[in-house]
Design an enzyme around this catalytic site. Structure first.
Site, PDB file in Angstrom:
ATOM      1  N   ASP A 411       0.874  -1.155   0.000  1.00  0.00           N
ATOM      2  CA  ASP A 411       0.000   0.000   0.000  1.00  0.00           C
ATOM      3  C   ASP A 411       0.925   1.223   0.000  1.00  0.00           C
ATOM      4  OD1 ASP A 411      -2.374   1.586   0.810  1.00  0.00           O
ATOM      5  OD2 ASP A 411      -1.300   1.729   2.705  1.00  0.00           O
ATOM      6  N   ASP A 612      -1.471  -0.383   5.894  1.00  0.00           N
ATOM      7  CA  ASP A 612      -1.655   0.234   7.197  1.00  0.00           C
ATOM      8  C   ASP A 612      -3.081   0.070   7.690  1.00  0.00           C
ATOM      9  OD1 ASP A 612      -2.887   1.870   5.426  1.00  0.00           O
ATOM     10  OD2 ASP A 612      -2.038   3.725   6.185  1.00  0.00           O
ATOM     11  N   ASP A 616      -7.408  -0.871   3.483  1.00  0.00           N
ATOM     12  CA  ASP A 616      -6.874  -2.073   2.847  1.00  0.00           C
ATOM     13  C   ASP A 616      -7.023  -3.343   3.694  1.00  0.00           C
ATOM     14  OD1 ASP A 616      -4.878  -1.324   4.586  1.00  0.00           O
ATOM     15  OD2 ASP A 616      -3.648  -0.457   2.991  1.00  0.00           O
TER      16      ASP A 616
END
Ligand SMILES: Nc1ncnc2c1ncn2[C@@H]1O[C@H](COP(=O)(O)OP(=O)(O)OP(=O)(O)O)[C@@H](O)[C@H]1O
Ligand SMILES: [Mg+2]
Ligand SMILES: [Zn+2]
Length: 816
Positions: A411, A612, A616
């Site tokens: 990410d 994090d 996601d």
């Protein structure tokens, strides 16, 4: 049972029992149980303890020979539990709070007596009756084996003790007393050595478990109370040199805290009012008052403990395979042994004694001890090493998957980048509204969002003396992948990327000057369908991100970027990383990330996702291994992910993969060598002659080898620390220089050598050369590490020394 016909007394009784259960105070007791040598004893321990009234749960951790009992001390005391276990010869003792496990480092009197008698019997060539001493040796060493064997036999189970006793009895029947003595001696000694080897692993585990101090001091009254009795919202005092007892927020005072126990990284993190602190971390040098945020049992470190405990109990794929085989395996071997001993003589074979010996060798060799140990001990050691380097891995399965990873999806915001945005530009469009109004609206709405961009915008407003008023926001919605929506002062306001521009406003023309901007994330503010404000934010790549990705590449693992941010921001990150990423995917919705992770799994093989948790978490759950960043990261991510990086050091990602690979290799070596040793002894027995003591040696020897080989995993990660060590000497002189300068002028000290957590000067501290990589100049900071030996020393004033960040060393400007 709960049928309609149940009589009232029965119902009453069950209600009473329930009530009693509710009144109970559950407590966990950790016991060192030396008699647990392989998985065979797990069922025995459970069978012994589970029926006791007042015992709620029993967990056996084979590798560290620990039994964890959750019980009601009022109904069943610790000493009663110990007595029950010792009744079966399991050599149990209660582990003292914070002690490092086994006290019994010396061989038991049984072993000593057995060895001495065996030695004396070796003089039988001088005096024949001395041979009886060998029989004495066998008897002297046998009691623990007999006790355990009986306990196992009473529940119709066949374990290693019984197999060994059969072998001893067989040797005695053959009048080979020396052989009998040797078998007992080898077996008991090997068990003892194994215990010694396990001590190290066990010490590591209890150091993980006893980080929280048992008492805390109330800030108001100075009263010392039990940590378990502290509620949420209580203010406690933590003095310099003390451990923080409960997770909380600093309300008063300033200090530096060493979070190594959680993050695996030892450098002080500055804390001031509003900062979060965690239980089990060490307050280095100042007084702080902390308002508790969680009960002691719900603190991060307690959760971590529970996870490591559960991880040890949850079986991996390989282990389950072995266990399921063992069920059929042992009875099959007994039948086979009986067949070998009885059939040939019945069919008229001449050498009945030889067949009998062969059957005994077969029985001893059949003990799957080493094979059964090969996975859990290696898994345990690897999990412990991972936890020590600040990676919390949830179980053996995850560890095995870690070793198989072929692709990693990162990410962007908060993972590759720091997630600490700075506002580069903030403007009102065509003077439609007043700047102060705009700032007030935005900061109020954003203060309800936990996105990293939101924090930067709130801070920007505050720097212009405008305080957010979240209570004035009437309706608030998060638009995933777009931004946020809120109503304030009757105005309907959207804040976000160009998607909200399309959603909230009729005019879609972007101001001219926004087009040329590079490497920043651009945001728009729409008020009642009108574009009223624009801003740009930038975020730096994390230290070590490029290095981590390059390292993964060198291991044959490809890395891709998945981001909800704009394509420009993604490309900018790629540039900062020196083009290390193989693919960039931008402007993704959360569900796109899930889809792309799925595609990566199908295309490249086992896939890891590092994120994090902002948007996601679903992708983390989809990946074979989902890794969430940081203890302060979102709670959802920690729950759904398979592993958590306790620090935000992204270099731990390749390290964890490497550890996973090593663990897999260790397990393979363990399994192959334990099977090979048995095969060799059997081949020897068939081809030449059955040697009983060789079979015993092969059995206990491989057990020991498996344990020792697994323990090599405990050393993993030490090499990296060695590198850091090299920089310490130079760093120490630097610290001296800093204090000398500080004595003259505090300002000069900060400017010339930098201050922890403050602005780092450009160039390397060690060598005073200009830094070699752009990352390096950002990376340099002085790290303080205090020396301590376990939690007890924490009360002494810590001695300070200084070390460098690993990135400083790896940048190569200050290698020795
Ligand atoms: N609270 C917010 N304030 C302003 N803009 C926001 C906010 N939340 C999201 N956005 C906008 O939506 C975009 C997508 O957000 P999203 O959370 O999906 O991804 P991200 O966290 O920025 O990036 P990554 O997926 O790499 O973590 C952001 O880049 C930002 O432009
Ligand atoms: Mg994100
Ligand atoms: Zn350096």
């Amino acid at each position: 049972m709960m049928g309609g016909g149940e009589s009232y007394p029965a119902l009453e009784a069950s209600l009473l029992a329930e009530e009693a259960a509710a009144r109970r105070q559950w407590e966990k007791t950790y016991l060192d149980v030396l008699g647990v040598c392989c998985s065979a004893e797990v069922a025995l321990v459970e069978r012994l303890l589970a029926p006791l009234d007042g015992v709620r749960a029993v967990a056996v951790v084979v590798p560290s020979r620990t039994v964890v009992v959750e019980h009601d001390p009022a109904a069943v005391s610790q000493s009663r539990i110990v007595k029950v276990l010792n009744g079966a010869g399991l050599e149990a003792s209660v582990r003292a709070y914070g002690s490092s496990g086994f006290i019994g480092r010396r061989p038991s009197p049984y072993i000593v007596a057995c060895g001495a008698l065996l030695l004396a019997s070796s003089f039988r060539w001088l005096l024949l009756p001395l041979q009886w001493l060998a029989l004495g040796a066998a008897c002297a060493g046998a009691p623990p084996m007999v006790l355990r064997g009986l306990a196992a036999a009473s529940r119709l189970a066949l374990d290693i003790n019984i197999l060994m006793l059969i072998a001893v009895a067989g040797a005695v029947a053959l009048k080979d007393y020396t052989e009998a003595g040797v078998i007992v001696f080898l077996f008991t000694t090997a068990e003892w050595l194994e215990t010694l080897a396990c001590t190290k692993a066990s010490a590591g585990m209890s150091s993980l478990m006893s980080m929280i101090p048992p008492k805390a001091v109330l800030a108001e009254t100075g009263e010392v109370v039990n940590v378990r009795d502290i509620g949420v919202g209580v203010v406690i005092a933590v003095r310099a040199g003390e451990m923080v007892p409960v997770d909380g927020v600093v309300v008063d005072g300033q200090s530096e805290v060493d979070e190594r126990s959680l993050t695996g990284e030892s450098y002080p993190v500055p804390k001031q009012p509003q900062s979060e602190v965690w239980a089990g971390t060490l307050n280095l040098d100042g007084y702080i008052a902390v308002r508790t945020m969680a009960l002691a049992e719900n603190s991060t470190v307690a959760k971590m403990e529970r996870l490591v405990e559960e991880a040890q109990q949850s079986k991996s794929k390989t282990q389950r395979l072995i266990d399921s085989c063992a069920k059929y395996y042992t009875p099959a071997v007994v039948v086979l042994g009986a067949g070998v001993a009885l059939l040939p003589p019945l069919l008229g074979a001449r050498d009945a004694e030889r067949w009998f010996r062969l059957a005994l060798v077969l029985l001893v060799s059949a003990c799957p001890c080493a094979l059964v140990l090969s996975t859990p001990v290696a898994t345990f050691c690897a999990l412990l090493t991972a936890a020590r380097m600040g990676v919390l891995v949830k179980g053996g399965d995850v560890l095995e998957s870690l070793g198989e990873i072929r692709a990693v999806a990162f990410d962007k915001t908060g993972t590759i980048t720091r997630g600490e945005f700075t506002v580069d530009m903030f403007d009102v469009v065509e003077q439609k509204v007043q700047m102060s109004h705009l700032l007030y609206w935005i900061s109020s709405i954003e203060s309800k969002s936990s996105h990293p961009m939101a924090a930067a915008l709130v801070e920007h407003a505050q720097s212009k003396s405008i305080q957010p008023k979240p209570e004035c926001v009437a309706e608030f919605r998060i638009l995933p992948g777009e931004g946020v929506y809120g109503e304030i002062d009757g105005k309907r306001i959207y804040v976000g990327n160009k998607r909200v521009l399309a959603r909230g406003s009729s005019c879609q023309t972007v101001p001219e000057r926004m087009n040329g901007l590079k490497g920043v994330s651009i945001g728009y503010v729409i008020c009642d369908g009108d574009l009223v404000g624009v801003f740009s934010l930038s975020d730096d790549c994390r230290t070590g991100a490029a290095e981590a990705i390059r390292e993964l590449a060198s291991m044959g693992i490809s890395s891709v970027l998945l981001t909800g941010d704009s394509a420009e921001a993604a490309v900018h990150a790629q540039e900062r990383l020196g083009g290390a990423l193989e693919e960039l995917h931008s402007e993704l919705f959360p569900e796109d990330k899930v889809r792309l992770v799925g595609a990566l799994k199908a295309r490249a093989g086992p896939t890891m996702m590092v994120g994090d948790g902002m948007n996601d978490a679903p992708a983390l759950a989809t990946a074979d291994v989902g890794v969430s960043m940081g203890i302060s990261g979102s709670a959802a991510a920690m729950e759904t992910s398979h592993a958590t990086l306790m620090s935000s050091d992204i270099l731990r990602v390749p390290e964890a993969v490497r550890l996973g690979r090593r663990a897999r290799r260790t397990i393979a070596v363990n399994m192959v060598s334990s099977v090979a040793a048995k095969a060799a002894v059997l081949a020897l027995a068939v081809a030449w002659r059955p040697v009983l003591w060789a079979a015993v040696l092969a059995d206990v020897g491989t057990c020991l080898l498996v344990v020792l080989n697994s323990m090599l995993l405990l050393g993993e990660g030490r090499r990296r620390r060695g590198k850091e060590e090299a920089c310490r000497a130079t760093a120490r002189s630097l610290e001296m220089r800093r204090s000398q300068l500080a004595a003259v002028s505090p300002d000069a000290a900060t400017k010339s050598v930098g201050k922890t957590g403050g602005d780092a000067p450009k160039g390397c501290h060690c060598c005073h050369k200009p830094s070699r990589s752009p990352e390096h100049s950002v990376a340099i900071d002085v790290r303080v590490d205090e020396q301590r030996e376990g939690p007890t020393a924490a009360t002494c004033a810590p001695a300070k020394k200084v070390e460098y960040s690993s990135s400083c060393v790896s940048a190569g400007c200050c290698s020795p």
